[in-house]
Design an enzyme around this catalytic site. Structure first.
Site, PDB file in Angstrom:
ATOM      1  N   GLU A   3       0.786  -1.249  -0.160  1.00  9.64           N
ATOM      2  CA  GLU A   3      -0.023  -0.110   0.206  1.00  9.64           C
ATOM      3  C   GLU A   3       0.679   1.305   0.094  1.00  9.64           C
ATOM      4  O   GLU A   3       2.139   1.130   0.195  1.00  9.64           O
ATOM      5  CB  GLU A   3      -1.001   0.005   1.297  1.00  9.64           C
ATOM      6  CG  GLU A   3      -1.576  -1.399   1.568  1.00  9.64           C
ATOM      7  CD  GLU A   3      -2.943  -1.550   1.792  1.00  9.64           C
ATOM      8  OE1 GLU A   3      -3.512  -0.441   2.040  1.00  9.64           O
ATOM      9  OE2 GLU A   3      -3.327  -2.471   2.145  1.00  9.64           O
ATOM     10  N   LYS A  51       1.265   3.940  -5.601  1.00  6.25           N
ATOM     11  CA  LYS A  51       1.843   2.516  -5.573  1.00  6.25           C
ATOM     12  C   LYS A  51       2.703   2.648  -6.435  1.00  6.25           C
ATOM     13  O   LYS A  51       3.377   1.366  -6.566  1.00  6.25           O
ATOM     14  CB  LYS A  51       0.579   1.424  -5.531  1.00  6.25           C
ATOM     15  CG  LYS A  51      -0.367   1.360  -4.477  1.00  6.25           C
ATOM     16  CD  LYS A  51      -1.209   0.391  -4.483  1.00  6.25           C
ATOM     17  CE  LYS A  51      -2.454   0.398  -3.582  1.00  6.25           C
ATOM     18  NZ  LYS A  51      -3.175  -0.825  -3.690  1.00  6.25           N
ATOM     19  N   ASN A 165      -5.890  -2.808   0.193  1.00  9.21           N
ATOM     20  CA  ASN A 165      -7.156  -3.828   0.921  1.00  9.21           C
ATOM     21  C   ASN A 165      -6.917  -3.502   2.384  1.00  9.21           C
ATOM     22  O   ASN A 165      -8.187  -3.555   2.970  1.00  9.21           O
ATOM     23  CB  ASN A 165      -6.863  -5.339   0.422  1.00  9.21           C
ATOM     24  CG  ASN A 165      -8.097  -5.983   0.539  1.00  9.21           C
ATOM     25  OD1 ASN A 165      -9.056  -5.332   0.256  1.00  9.21           O
ATOM     26  ND2 ASN A 165      -8.214  -7.210   1.130  1.00  9.21           N
TER      27      ASN A 165
END
Length: 273
Positions: A3, A51, A165
């Site tokens: 992340e 990212k 996520n």
């Protein structure tokens, strides 16, 4: 998938090891760049963008990489044995007299003109850890499709860049809504704080070796990876189900006691969640 905070840390390690120094070793193990040699060029900077990693090199070139699910950059001192995977997984080796950076399993590795970086990252929304951060634009992007589940909207890097996520699940917990709640149904007061809450979490963790959203050591995350253990707040069993579609499905965690909104049946059960 790493992340935004993890990519930020990787960029800092690469920058500290390579920036301001001339490359004495260059090996891009990708067929397209098999004959490219960057030795003799100074690394100007390594910067994160969401990212993505952008390594800017003297001569107006940028080496763009993305880690996706299991890519990694490792930095080694002279004489230290490389570790990070077998040799056949190495995609890039860049070094100077003091450090060597080795890229393992990089699914994206391309050499661009620095003036063409927009081809790689121009589609991204405001970067949560970047100088271009704009919470109002990020919120407008999220609300542009009010029927879309908030979990999917948060993962869409075109809305805001850097959330993966783990943060998706933790943010929804902190807001008290399930990841399947349509963005347009998010209470106004929750929507107003969402962008800055996301930024606050990433900023708090960008310098930490272990990601933490709870504020308490030993209990690092509220819901992610905790099913079916008790919720840290209400003691209900944390649940998990997949969210997304096809190869983009992600295991998604939530607490049925603390979060309201629609939810599927948790894994291994039939019926409504």
């Amino acid at each position: 998938m790493p992340e935004g905070d993890t990519v930020w840390q990787t960029a800092r390690r690469l920058h500290d090891a390579l920036a301001g120094r001339v490359l004495t070793r260059s090996d891009l193990r990708v067929p397209r760049y098999a004959t490219v040699d960057l030795t003799g060029r100074e690394v100007l900077a390594v910067v994160p963008r969401g990212k993505h990693l952008l390594m800017r090199v003297e001569g107006g070139l940028t080496l763009h990489s993305h880690l996706r699910m299991d890519g990694a950059w490792r930095v080694f001192a002279p004489g230290r044995r490389w570790s990070g995977g077998p040799a056949h997984q190495i995609r890039a080796v860049l070094g100077n007299a003091e450090r060597t950076a080795v890229g393992y399993r990089l699914p994206v590795l391309e050499l661009l003109r620095t003036t063409d970086e927009h081809r790689a990252v121009g589609h991204l929304g405001p970067d949560l850890l970047g100088a271009d951060w704009d919470p109002e634009r990020a919120l407008a992007n999220l609300l542009a499709d009010p029927a879309r589940p908030i979990g999917e909207a948060l993962l869409d890097q075109r809305n805001l860049a850097g959330i993966g996520n783990v943060y998706k699940c933790e943010l929804c917990f902190l807001l008290g809504v399930t990841p399947w709640l349509p963005v347009g149904e998010l209470p106004t007061e929750h929507a107003a704080v969402l962008p800055e809450l996301a930024r606050k979490l990433l900023e708090a963790n960008r310098d930490r070796p272990i990601r933490r959203t709870t504020g308490h050591s030993g209990q690092d995350l509220f819901v992610y990876g905790r099913a079916p253990r008790p919720c840290l707040r209400c003691r209900s069993s944390v649940r998990v189900a997949d969210q997304g579609y096809g190869s983009r499905e992600r295991p998604t965690y939530w607490c049925p006691g603390c979060q309201w909104g629609p939810a599927p049946a948790p894994r291994g059960r039939a019926g409504a969640g």
